[in-house]
Design a protein around this motif. Structure first.
Motif, PDB file in Angstrom:
ATOM      1  N   GLY A  21       0.779  -1.224   0.000  1.00 33.89           N
ATOM      2  CA  GLY A  21       0.000   0.000   0.000  1.00 33.89           C
ATOM      3  C   GLY A  21       0.809   1.272   0.000  1.00 33.89           C
ATOM      4  N   LEU A  22       2.090   1.200  -0.314  1.00 32.42           N
ATOM      5  CA  LEU A  22       2.954   2.384  -0.294  1.00 32.42           C
ATOM      6  C   LEU A  22       2.993   3.063  -1.655  1.00 32.42           C
ATOM      7  CD1 LEU A  22       5.917   0.857   1.738  1.00 32.42           C
ATOM      8  CD2 LEU A  22       4.111   2.339   2.590  1.00 32.42           C
ATOM      9  N   ASP A  23       3.260   4.357  -1.633  1.00 32.21           N
ATOM     10  CA  ASP A  23       3.421   5.138  -2.857  1.00 32.21           C
ATOM     11  C   ASP A  23       4.877   4.986  -3.303  1.00 32.21           C
ATOM     12  OD1 ASP A  23       3.467   6.912  -4.930  1.00 32.21           O
ATOM     13  OD2 ASP A  23       3.007   8.689  -3.743  1.00 32.21           O
ATOM     14  N   VAL A  24       5.098   4.238  -4.387  1.00 30.92           N
ATOM     15  CA  VAL A  24       6.449   3.903  -4.839  1.00 30.92           C
ATOM     16  C   VAL A  24       6.634   4.373  -6.277  1.00 30.92           C
ATOM     17  CG1 VAL A  24       8.142   2.053  -5.092  1.00 30.92           C
ATOM     18  CG2 VAL A  24       6.296   1.819  -3.418  1.00 30.92           C
ATOM     19  N   ARG A  25       7.747   5.031  -6.536  1.00 29.10           N
ATOM     20  CA  ARG A  25       8.080   5.447  -7.906  1.00 29.10           C
ATOM     21  C   ARG A  25       9.379   4.759  -8.325  1.00 29.10           C
ATOM     22  NH1 ARG A  25       5.143  10.388  -8.315  1.00 29.10           N
ATOM     23  NH2 ARG A  25       3.549  10.228  -6.667  1.00 29.10           N
ATOM     24  N   HIS A  26       9.392   4.264  -9.551  1.00 33.52           N
ATOM     25  CA  HIS A  26      10.614   3.730 -10.151  1.00 33.52           C
ATOM     26  C   HIS A  26      11.154   4.800 -11.082  1.00 33.52           C
ATOM     27  CE1 HIS A  26      13.137   1.573 -13.042  1.00 33.52           C
ATOM     28  NE2 HIS A  26      13.203   0.565 -12.186  1.00 33.52           N
ATOM     29  N   ALA A  27      12.410   5.209 -10.865  1.00 37.45           N
ATOM     30  CA  ALA A  27      13.010   6.266 -11.683  1.00 37.45           C
ATOM     31  C   ALA A  27      14.311   5.774 -12.297  1.00 37.45           C
ATOM     32  CB  ALA A  27      13.271   7.509 -10.832  1.00 37.45           C
ATOM     33  N   SER A  28      14.629   6.299 -13.461  1.00 30.83           N
ATOM     34  CA  SER A  28      15.908   5.984 -14.094  1.00 30.83           C
ATOM     35  C   SER A  28      16.302   7.131 -15.004  1.00 30.83           C
ATOM     36  CB  SER A  28      15.827   4.673 -14.890  1.00 30.83           C
ATOM     37  OG  SER A  28      15.329   4.903 -16.190  1.00 30.83           O
ATOM     38  N   GLY A  29      17.531   7.052 -15.498  1.00 31.97           N
ATOM     39  CA  GLY A  29      17.983   8.019 -16.495  1.00 31.97           C
ATOM     40  C   GLY A  29      18.038   7.388 -17.865  1.00 31.97           C
ATOM     41  N   ALA A  30      17.507   6.155 -17.976  1.00 37.88           N
ATOM     42  CA  ALA A  30      17.559   5.404 -19.227  1.00 37.88           C
ATOM     43  C   ALA A  30      16.174   5.367 -19.863  1.00 37.88           C
ATOM     44  CB  ALA A  30      18.070   3.991 -18.963  1.00 37.88           C
ATOM     45  N   LYS A  31      16.041   5.987 -21.008  1.00 38.43           N
ATOM     46  CA  LYS A  31      14.737   6.071 -21.671  1.00 38.43           C
ATOM     47  C   LYS A  31      14.221   4.699 -22.078  1.00 38.43           C
ATOM     48  CE  LYS A  31      12.423   9.020 -25.071  1.00 38.43           C
ATOM     49  NZ  LYS A  31      12.626  10.025 -26.145  1.00 38.43           N
ATOM     50  N   ALA A  32      15.114   3.830 -22.578  1.00 34.21           N
ATOM     51  CA  ALA A  32      14.685   2.509 -23.031  1.00 34.21           C
ATOM     52  C   ALA A  32      14.103   1.706 -21.870  1.00 34.21           C
ATOM     53  CB  ALA A  32      15.856   1.765 -23.661  1.00 34.21           C
ATOM     54  N   LEU A  33      14.743   1.757 -20.710  1.00 34.90           N
ATOM     55  CA  LEU A  33      14.247   1.027 -19.547  1.00 34.90           C
ATOM     56  C   LEU A  33      12.886   1.551 -19.114  1.00 34.90           C
ATOM     57  CD1 LEU A  33      14.477  -0.881 -17.123  1.00 34.90           C
ATOM     58  CD2 LEU A  33      15.847   0.882 -15.967  1.00 34.90           C
TER      59      LEU A  33
ATOM     60  N   GLU B 243       5.386   0.409 -20.924  1.00 32.44           N
ATOM     61  CA  GLU B 243       4.629  -0.380 -21.893  1.00 32.44           C
ATOM     62  C   GLU B 243       4.135  -1.682 -21.263  1.00 32.44           C
ATOM     63  OE1 GLU B 243       2.814  -1.212 -25.505  1.00 32.44           O
ATOM     64  OE2 GLU B 243       3.738   0.643 -24.777  1.00 32.44           O
ATOM     65  N   GLY B 244       4.970  -2.296 -20.440  1.00 27.79           N
ATOM     66  CA  GLY B 244       4.552  -3.517 -19.761  1.00 27.79           C
ATOM     67  C   GLY B 244       3.378  -3.283 -18.838  1.00 27.79           C
ATOM     68  N   HIS B 245       3.377  -2.149 -18.145  1.00 31.03           N
ATOM     69  CA  HIS B 245       2.264  -1.824 -17.253  1.00 31.03           C
ATOM     70  C   HIS B 245       0.981  -1.597 -18.050  1.00 31.03           C
ATOM     71  CE1 HIS B 245       0.421  -0.344 -13.537  1.00 31.03           C
ATOM     72  NE2 HIS B 245      -0.118   0.631 -14.255  1.00 31.03           N
ATOM     73  N   ILE B 246       1.085  -0.900 -19.152  1.00 35.09           N
ATOM     74  CA  ILE B 246      -0.090  -0.600 -19.974  1.00 35.09           C
ATOM     75  C   ILE B 246      -0.694  -1.888 -20.549  1.00 35.09           C
ATOM     76  CG2 ILE B 246      -0.859   0.558 -22.090  1.00 35.09           C
ATOM     77  CD1 ILE B 246       1.363   2.673 -21.492  1.00 35.09           C
ATOM     78  N   GLN B 247       0.164  -2.833 -20.898  1.00 39.76           N
ATOM     79  CA  GLN B 247      -0.315  -4.089 -21.480  1.00 39.76           C
ATOM     80  C   GLN B 247      -1.172  -4.899 -20.505  1.00 39.76           C
ATOM     81  OE1 GLN B 247       3.117  -6.158 -22.967  1.00 39.76           O
ATOM     82  NE2 GLN B 247       3.405  -4.756 -24.686  1.00 39.76           N
ATOM     83  N   GLN B 248      -1.072  -4.601 -19.214  1.00 44.54           N
ATOM     84  CA  GLN B 248      -1.880  -5.313 -18.225  1.00 44.54           C
ATOM     85  C   GLN B 248      -3.299  -4.748 -18.109  1.00 44.54           C
ATOM     86  OE1 GLN B 248       0.383  -6.613 -14.490  1.00 44.54           O
ATOM     87  NE2 GLN B 248       1.465  -4.763 -15.101  1.00 44.54           N
ATOM     88  N   ALA B 249      -3.584  -3.674 -18.813  1.00 44.25           N
ATOM     89  CA  ALA B 249      -4.872  -2.989 -18.674  1.00 44.25           C
ATOM     90  C   ALA B 249      -6.034  -3.872 -19.131  1.00 44.25           C
ATOM     91  CB  ALA B 249      -4.861  -1.688 -19.475  1.00 44.25           C
TER      92      ALA B 249
ATOM     93  N   PHE C 118      -4.404   3.129 -17.225  1.00 43.88           N
ATOM     94  CA  PHE C 118      -3.118   2.473 -17.007  1.00 43.88           C
ATOM     95  C   PHE C 118      -1.978   3.268 -17.630  1.00 43.88           C
ATOM     96  CE2 PHE C 118      -5.463  -0.803 -15.179  1.00 43.88           C
ATOM     97  CZ  PHE C 118      -4.637  -1.842 -14.729  1.00 43.88           C
ATOM     98  N   ASP C 119      -2.277   3.943 -18.730  1.00 46.36           N
ATOM     99  CA  ASP C 119      -1.271   4.795 -19.369  1.00 46.36           C
ATOM    100  C   ASP C 119      -0.868   5.928 -18.426  1.00 46.36           C
ATOM    101  OD1 ASP C 119       0.351   6.202 -21.073  1.00 46.36           O
ATOM    102  OD2 ASP C 119      -1.014   6.122 -22.765  1.00 46.36           O
ATOM    103  N   ARG C 120      -1.846   6.561 -17.799  1.00 52.73           N
ATOM    104  CA  ARG C 120      -1.553   7.647 -16.863  1.00 52.73           C
ATOM    105  C   ARG C 120      -0.804   7.113 -15.639  1.00 52.73           C
ATOM    106  NH1 ARG C 120      -6.778   8.799 -18.599  1.00 52.73           N
ATOM    107  NH2 ARG C 120      -7.725   7.860 -16.737  1.00 52.73           N
ATOM    108  N   GLU C 121      -1.206   5.942 -15.167  1.00 48.85           N
ATOM    109  CA  GLU C 121      -0.508   5.327 -14.024  1.00 48.85           C
ATOM    110  C   GLU C 121       0.952   5.047 -14.370  1.00 48.85           C
ATOM    111  OE1 GLU C 121      -4.053   2.811 -11.759  1.00 48.85           O
ATOM    112  OE2 GLU C 121      -2.519   1.789 -12.935  1.00 48.85           O
ATOM    113  N   ALA C 122       1.178   4.525 -15.568  1.00 51.54           N
ATOM    114  CA  ALA C 122       2.540   4.159 -15.975  1.00 51.54           C
ATOM    115  C   ALA C 122       3.458   5.371 -15.972  1.00 51.54           C
ATOM    116  CB  ALA C 122       2.514   3.512 -17.356  1.00 51.54           C
ATOM    117  N   THR C 123       2.949   6.510 -16.446  1.00 52.43           N
ATOM    118  CA  THR C 123       3.755   7.731 -16.471  1.00 52.43           C
ATOM    119  C   THR C 123       4.138   8.168 -15.059  1.00 52.43           C
ATOM    120  OG1 THR C 123       2.648   8.421 -18.507  1.00 52.43           O
ATOM    121  CG2 THR C 123       3.805  10.126 -17.262  1.00 52.43           C
ATOM    122  N   LYS C 124       3.244   7.941 -14.113  1.00 51.68           N
ATOM    123  CA  LYS C 124       3.512   8.307 -12.721  1.00 51.68           C
ATOM    124  C   LYS C 124       4.450   7.304 -12.047  1.00 51.68           C
ATOM    125  CE  LYS C 124       1.195   8.681  -8.222  1.00 51.68           C
ATOM    126  NZ  LYS C 124      -0.100   8.586  -7.502  1.00 51.68           N
ATOM    127  N   LEU C 125       4.210   6.026 -12.266  1.00 49.57           N
ATOM    128  CA  LEU C 125       4.957   4.985 -11.562  1.00 49.57           C
ATOM    129  C   LEU C 125       6.375   4.830 -12.076  1.00 49.57           C
ATOM    130  CD1 LEU C 125       2.197   2.224 -11.342  1.00 49.57           C
ATOM    131  CD2 LEU C 125       2.956   3.761  -9.525  1.00 49.57           C
TER     132      LEU C 125
END
Length: 663
Positions: free
Chosen positions: A305-317, A323-329, A337-344
């Motif tokens: 139940g925690l608010d967790v963000r995954h961040a990187s400096g790599a665009k491909a990652l 895209e993987g998150h959106i595919q679960q929609a 799910f698209d909006r969630e993916a941008t946040k997460l």
């Protein structure tokens, strides 16, 4: 690849644990020392006796093994099969002792994993429940959790055990210790996959063995384990795929990985209970499991139940994870799910937009890509004149910031993400920090030797190149031509392996031509290939830049370091360009040969040029799971590699047939 150091029935080992007059070690110990040396020869010279085992390992064989063998003999379990130093699939980790036999109740194959510890005393960290002081220079994972995770790992990756968690049991044996001296270790809950036994509990240890193993031959169970196929390790791109074998998660974390995972959870709990912000830094080389930790943390923390963000400096990652998150929609939920993916899944430079402590955890994957500042074309003049360190912006955004990095993978002059730098920033902000070094290897068939060899080859840090000696794990080959490399990789792909060709940034990277086709910029004589699609463009029949590493069509273009970092392939071909040349016994760099726009300005120091070019090839050479094929554009470099470092590819097909397997 050696699966174990030694395998015998318990009855065959009983006499070998008896001390002999005039011998410094028991016969079994001497036998194991020689077997270890035979498996760890690091040159092709006939007089190479092999690398001897460490003192701790020898002491475990000499002092702890007799307790296990003797217990089996006392119980009449002489026909149980004993594996010593049984290798865990895909990694350089070993189980100290693995017993194979028949379960006395079910009559089914039964396996017991035992970790041997020499310590007489042990204490648990006051704030980290699975961090234990065992007398080493750093905190180690609690030994009971260690063997529990080994059992889970074996069940997940050994096909013969998959879906059969009751087939394995685990134990830790501290035969030198008494309960009172290690009492804190008993606070970790025991389970069938891991419990603790000391000198005061030898009778209980024998009862444990008797409950798991019958006095029947264990050879059949042992051979079934040896013959069992290994399930492949998951890749980052598998994170949203269905799980196999009833597993509740994709990545099974071991040793230092699990220590880091647990440390973050406990730091979060301390902060939620009113403690101050904590900074967690996890450092490890290629294949040490950094991204596995990052993604498992995101899963388990979000599940809590925690608010967790995954961040990187790599665009491909980041784009791959989105895209993987959106595919679960589910149907009609793609927009949400698209909006969630941008946040997460976000980027380092986006975190400055968050208010202080606005999320529970930020997981910074590929944190070596952190830049000095987050300045871009939209940054105000005031901020440009007095920019904050990007690391400080990230630390401020989360109550618990987590950084996962490799000190030798920064690729641009402005990238400053090292463990030393992040420790410095934490101290400057007056914050507590924890630094964890990952020691495991989960790539290159578990060859930590290969990872070290690459660092030596490139003289990264204070290291001297050394000859490659096959270790039975990673395969290292030299291609005389780029075509030979491509032919070899085509055959591996025909066999079902994933392959890619990557190269140093030594050719122009053109936009698609007026017909929308890729231009074959990477030219080596008659051999010509295009780079992966340039960001911002779309080409029919080729994946976008961000998905070159994950789309099978990417095998028809050459990837650069920016699109291949983080990802891995069964086989990778690496083209060493003219920016990296072998001269007088080592590699040197030539800044005039690079086409990387980040390295072109004359204002870039030679020190930064050296670091970035060597680090780039460090990344490229460590993308392979099974093997790597190297080709250099420079004849003198090829001569050096051919004569001193790598055996040449022997193509298995005649030239007339090679085109067939390319399609």
């Amino acid at each position: 690849m050696p699966l174990y150091l030694l395998r015998e029935s318990a009855s065959a080992l009983v006499k070998e644990i008896e001390r002999q007059p005039g011998m410094s070690h028991r016969p079994l110990t001497e036998r194991l020392i020689q077997a270890y040396k035979d498996q760890h020869k690091r040159s092709t010279k006939p007089d190479d006796e092999g690398t001897p085992p460490g003192k701790t390992l020898v002491e475990a064989w000499e002092n702890s093994l007799p307790s296990v063998i003797g217990s089996l003999h006392e119980l009449g379990l002489d026909d149980v099969e004993v594996f010593i130093e049984f290798g865990l699939p895909h990694t350089d980790g070993d189980v100290d002792v693995l017993l194979a036999g028949v379960h006395p109740g079910s009559g089914m194959p039964s396996y017991v994993l035992i970790e041997l510890k020499q310590q007489r005393k042990a204490t648990v960290h006051p704030e980290r429940s699975v961090a234990v002081d065992l007398g080493y220079s750093k905190w180690k994972l609690h030994p009971v959790r260690q063997v529990q995770k080994y059992c889970h790992y074996m069940v997940q990756y050994k096909v013969v055990l998959n879906g059969k968690p009751d087939s394995t049991a685990g134990a830790v044996l501290l035969h030198n210790a008494h309960d009172d001296d290690v009492r804190e270790l008993f606070e970790l809950p025991a389970s069938n996959h891991g419990r603790l036994y000391t000198a005061d509990r030898m009778a209980a240890f024998r009862r444990f063995l008797g409950a798991r193993l019958a006095p029947r031959p264990g050879a059949e169970a042992a051979q079934a384990l040896v013959d069992s196929a290994d399930r492949p390790l998951p890749k980052i791109t598998d994170v949203n795929q269905p799980l196999h074998g009833g597993s509740a998660h994709l990545f099974e974390l071991l040793d230092d990985q699990e220590l880091a995972h647990q440390d973050v959870h406990e730091a979060v709990q301390r902060v939620r209970n009113g403690g101050i912000k904590e900074v967690i830094i996890v450092r490890g080389g290629p294949g040490s499991g950094k991204s596995a930790i990052a993604l498992e943390l995101r899963r388990t923390l979000a599940s809590a139940g925690l608010d967790v963000r995954h961040a990187s400096g790599a665009k491909a990652l980041t784009k791959t994870l989105r895209e993987g998150h959106i595919q679960q929609a589910p149907p009609r939920m793609k927009g949400k799910f698209d909006r969630e993916a941008t946040k997460l899944f976000t980027y380092f430079n986006q975190l400055k937009k968050l208010s202080s402590d606005s999320c529970d955890v930020v997981i910074c994957d590929e944190a070596h890509r952190i830049r000095r500042h987050s300045i871009d074309q939209y940054t105000s003049r005031e901020e440009r004149e007095n920019p904050r360190p990007q690391a400080d912006e990230i630390i401020e955004a989360a109550r618990v910031p987590v950084f996962l990095l490799d000190d030798w993978q920064s690729l641009r002059p402005g990238e400053v993400g090292t463990a030393e730098y992040l420790v410095e920033r934490a101290r400057a902000l007056g914050l507590k920090h924890t630094l964890i070094d990952l020691g495991g290897m989960f790539r290159a068939q578990g060859s930590a030797y290969y990872r070290d060899w690459v660092l030596r080859l490139l003289s990264v840090g204070i290291r001297t190149p050394q000859a490659w000696v096959p270790d039975g794990r990673m395969q290292v080959e030299l291609a005389e031509t780029a075509q030979e490399m491509e032919d070899f990789l085509s055959m591996r792909r025909f066999e079902g392996a994933s392959t890619r060709i990557v190269a140093g940034f030594c050719w122009p990277w053109s936009k698609p031509d007026t017909n929308g086709e890729l231009i074959p910029d990477v030219t080596l004589g008659e051999w010509r290939k295009p780079w992966n699609v340039k960001p911002g463009f779309a080409v029919e029949g080729a994946p976008d830049a961000e998905f070159w590493a994950t789309d099978p069509r990417g095998s028809h273009q050459v990837g650069c370091v920016y699109t291949s970092q983080t990802f891995e392939f069964d086989w990778v071909g690496v083209i060493l360009g003219p920016d990296l040349l072998w001269r007088e016994g080592q590699f040197i760099t030539d800044r005039t040969a690079t086409f990387d726009p980040e390295l072109k300005p004359k204002s870039i120091s030679q020190v930064d040029i050296e670091r970035c070019i060597r680090n780039a090839y460090h990344v490229l050479l460590t993308r392979g799971i099974m093997g790597v094929v190297v080709h250099s554009t420079d004849e003198e470099t090829r001569d050096a590699l051919r004569g001193h470092l790598i055996t040449s590819v022997q193509h298995p097909l005649p030239s007339s047939m090679r085109k067939i397997v390319q399609h």
